[in-house]
Design a protein around this motif. Structure first.
Motif, PDB file in Angstrom:
ATOM      1  N   ALA A  77       5.805 -19.668 -45.397  1.00 49.09           N
ATOM      2  CA  ALA A  77       4.418 -20.012 -45.073  1.00 49.09           C
ATOM      3  C   ALA A  77       3.449 -19.289 -46.001  1.00 49.09           C
ATOM      4  O   ALA A  77       2.409 -19.841 -46.390  1.00 49.09           O
ATOM      5  N   ILE A  78       3.792 -18.061 -46.394  1.00 47.47           N
ATOM      6  CA  ILE A  78       2.916 -17.293 -47.288  1.00 47.47           C
ATOM      7  C   ILE A  78       2.849 -17.943 -48.658  1.00 47.47           C
ATOM      8  O   ILE A  78       1.776 -18.096 -49.247  1.00 47.47           O
ATOM      9  N   GLU A  79       4.001 -18.364 -49.196  1.00 46.13           N
ATOM     10  CA  GLU A  79       4.031 -18.991 -50.513  1.00 46.13           C
ATOM     11  C   GLU A  79       3.253 -20.307 -50.527  1.00 46.13           C
ATOM     12  O   GLU A  79       2.537 -20.609 -51.485  1.00 46.13           O
ATOM     13  N   SER A  80       3.385 -21.090 -49.456  1.00 50.51           N
ATOM     14  CA  SER A  80       2.630 -22.342 -49.376  1.00 50.51           C
ATOM     15  C   SER A  80       1.131 -22.079 -49.302  1.00 50.51           C
ATOM     16  O   SER A  80       0.324 -22.769 -49.940  1.00 50.51           O
ATOM     17  N   HIS A  89      -8.454 -22.476 -56.248  1.00 52.40           N
ATOM     18  CA  HIS A  89      -9.096 -21.342 -56.926  1.00 52.40           C
ATOM     19  C   HIS A  89      -9.806 -20.444 -55.920  1.00 52.40           C
ATOM     20  O   HIS A  89     -10.952 -20.017 -56.123  1.00 52.40           O
ATOM     21  N   MET A  90      -9.119 -20.121 -54.829  1.00 54.32           N
ATOM     22  CA  MET A  90      -9.648 -19.228 -53.810  1.00 54.32           C
ATOM     23  C   MET A  90      -8.998 -17.851 -53.950  1.00 54.32           C
ATOM     24  O   MET A  90      -7.854 -17.730 -54.373  1.00 54.32           O
ATOM     25  N   ALA A  91      -9.751 -16.812 -53.582  1.00 58.03           N
ATOM     26  CA  ALA A  91      -9.245 -15.441 -53.677  1.00 58.03           C
ATOM     27  C   ALA A  91      -8.278 -15.156 -52.522  1.00 58.03           C
ATOM     28  O   ALA A  91      -8.466 -15.642 -51.402  1.00 58.03           O
ATOM     29  N   VAL A  92      -7.255 -14.355 -52.808  1.00 60.86           N
ATOM     30  CA  VAL A  92      -6.299 -13.961 -51.774  1.00 60.86           C
ATOM     31  C   VAL A  92      -6.377 -12.468 -51.471  1.00 60.86           C
ATOM     32  O   VAL A  92      -5.795 -12.007 -50.504  1.00 60.86           O
ATOM     33  N   ALA A  93      -7.095 -11.704 -52.290  1.00 53.75           N
ATOM     34  CA  ALA A  93      -7.209 -10.259 -52.080  1.00 53.75           C
ATOM     35  C   ALA A  93      -8.089  -9.975 -50.862  1.00 53.75           C
ATOM     36  O   ALA A  93      -9.087 -10.670 -50.619  1.00 53.75           O
ATOM     37  N   GLU A  94      -7.710  -8.968 -50.101  1.00 53.69           N
ATOM     38  CA  GLU A  94      -8.446  -8.580 -48.903  1.00 53.69           C
ATOM     39  C   GLU A  94      -8.642  -7.071 -48.910  1.00 53.69           C
ATOM     40  O   GLU A  94      -7.910  -6.335 -49.573  1.00 53.69           O
ATOM     41  N   ARG A 182       3.665  -2.157 -45.073  1.00 52.76           N
ATOM     42  CA  ARG A 182       4.132  -3.545 -45.072  1.00 52.76           C
ATOM     43  C   ARG A 182       2.980  -4.502 -45.359  1.00 52.76           C
ATOM     44  O   ARG A 182       3.149  -5.489 -46.083  1.00 52.76           O
ATOM     45  N   ARG A 183       1.825  -4.207 -44.812  1.00 53.77           N
ATOM     46  CA  ARG A 183       0.671  -5.071 -45.048  1.00 53.77           C
ATOM     47  C   ARG A 183       0.221  -4.990 -46.510  1.00 53.77           C
ATOM     48  O   ARG A 183      -0.150  -6.007 -47.110  1.00 53.77           O
ATOM     49  N   ASP A 188       0.133  -7.289 -51.966  1.00 46.06           N
ATOM     50  CA  ASP A 188       0.539  -7.239 -53.377  1.00 46.06           C
ATOM     51  C   ASP A 188       1.365  -8.470 -53.750  1.00 46.06           C
ATOM     52  O   ASP A 188       1.215  -9.019 -54.853  1.00 46.06           O
ATOM     53  N   PHE A 189       2.230  -8.906 -52.828  1.00 38.82           N
ATOM     54  CA  PHE A 189       3.041 -10.095 -53.096  1.00 38.82           C
ATOM     55  C   PHE A 189       2.158 -11.329 -53.253  1.00 38.82           C
ATOM     56  O   PHE A 189       2.361 -12.147 -54.162  1.00 38.82           O
ATOM     57  N   ARG A 190       1.161 -11.464 -52.383  1.00 35.50           N
ATOM     58  CA  ARG A 190       0.251 -12.610 -52.468  1.00 35.50           C
ATOM     59  C   ARG A 190      -0.514 -12.611 -53.795  1.00 35.50           C
ATOM     60  O   ARG A 190      -0.626 -13.652 -54.464  1.00 35.50           O
ATOM     61  N   VAL A 191      -1.039 -11.440 -54.171  1.00 34.22           N
ATOM     62  CA  VAL A 191      -1.820 -11.353 -55.407  1.00 34.22           C
ATOM     63  C   VAL A 191      -0.936 -11.631 -56.620  1.00 34.22           C
ATOM     64  O   VAL A 191      -1.324 -12.371 -57.542  1.00 34.22           O
TER      65      VAL A 191
END
Length: 239
Positions: A77-80, A89-94, A182-183, A188-191
């Motif tokens: 679900a994260i990869e999708s 072109h949306m940011a994923v960093a939080e 873990r969060r 980091d994985f998402r970015v």
């Protein structure tokens, strides 16, 4: 971008009317995406097809997900989600730190404070001084009236109670720090995944731009050759 010169303003995929300026010609689509569209829509996609931006972005996402499935297998679900944000072109960093601190309960804050104090040199030195003072008081200064004579049973009881209470509190703080790690790893994985997708998309766009420029240069060269031939024919007739 290739300018559409056809009078037809219908998108070849959705069939909706679109302004000419918004439509992209098949020649202006990257070869990998064009091949994907030809395989997916063999009856609607050809070398003269045009597509609107909405359909193109949707098909780019499908093509990207298809490539990810080939490389990684079944997508999570994260990869999708990251792939969708990469296409949009949306940011994923939080702001993980601030959000994590805001979500902490009062008990978690107390556990963090206990772990922070208990894991410092100040606490160790202070505790050693208290132990030495306790032993000196009951051994040297209060030889006959000592409230905790050797073997310091009361001191052992106090130390046991402190250890019994301190250990689970410190474990609470460590569990919270593990959840934070873990969060952070998930962030980091998402970015990193989004950066990988953006870089791959950038390579495709650069390759397509170079290919389009090369075609444009060849076209200009052909026009120049035709002009030179016309000039040569005109001079030969005059002579």
């Amino acid at each position: 971008m290739v300018v559409v010169t056809s009078n037809d303003s219908n998108c070849s995929l959705c069939g909706h009317d679109q302004p000419h300026q918004r439509l992209r010609h098949a020649r202006g689509i990257r070869p990998a995406v064009a091949k994907f569209l030809l395989e997916k829509y063999p009856d609607r996609w050809n070398s003269d097809a045009v597509v609107c931006p909405d359909c193109l972005n949707r098909e780019r996402l499908d093509h990207l997900l298809k490539d990810l499935v080939k490389d990684r297998g079944e997508l999570s679900a994260i990869e999708s989600e990251v792939a969708q944000k990469a296409v949009d072109h949306m940011a994923v960093a939080e702001q993980v730190d601030e959000e994590f601190q805001r979500s902490a309960t009062r008990g978690q804050k107390v556990a963090d404070a206990v772990a922070r104090v208990g894991g410092s040199w100040g606490f160790v030195i202070t505790f050693v001084l208290i132990l030495l003072s306790w032993i000196a008081l009951n051994t040297v200064f209060l030889q006959k009236g000592a409230f905790d004579p050797y073997p310091y049973i009361l001191l052992n009881l106090v130390l046991s109670c402190i250890a019994a209470l301190q250990a689970p509190v410190i474990m609470m703080s460590q569990n919270r720090m593990s959840a934070y790690d873990r969060r952070k790893a998930d962030q980091d994985f998402r970015v990193n995944l989004k950066a990988e997708l953006e870089i791959a998309s950038l390579h495709d766009k650069v390759d397509h731009l170079l290919h389009a420029q090369w075609e444009h240069l060849v076209e200009m060269q052909e026009v120049q050759i035709d002009l030179l031939n016309q000039i040569a024919e005109k001079r030969s007739k005059e002579s």
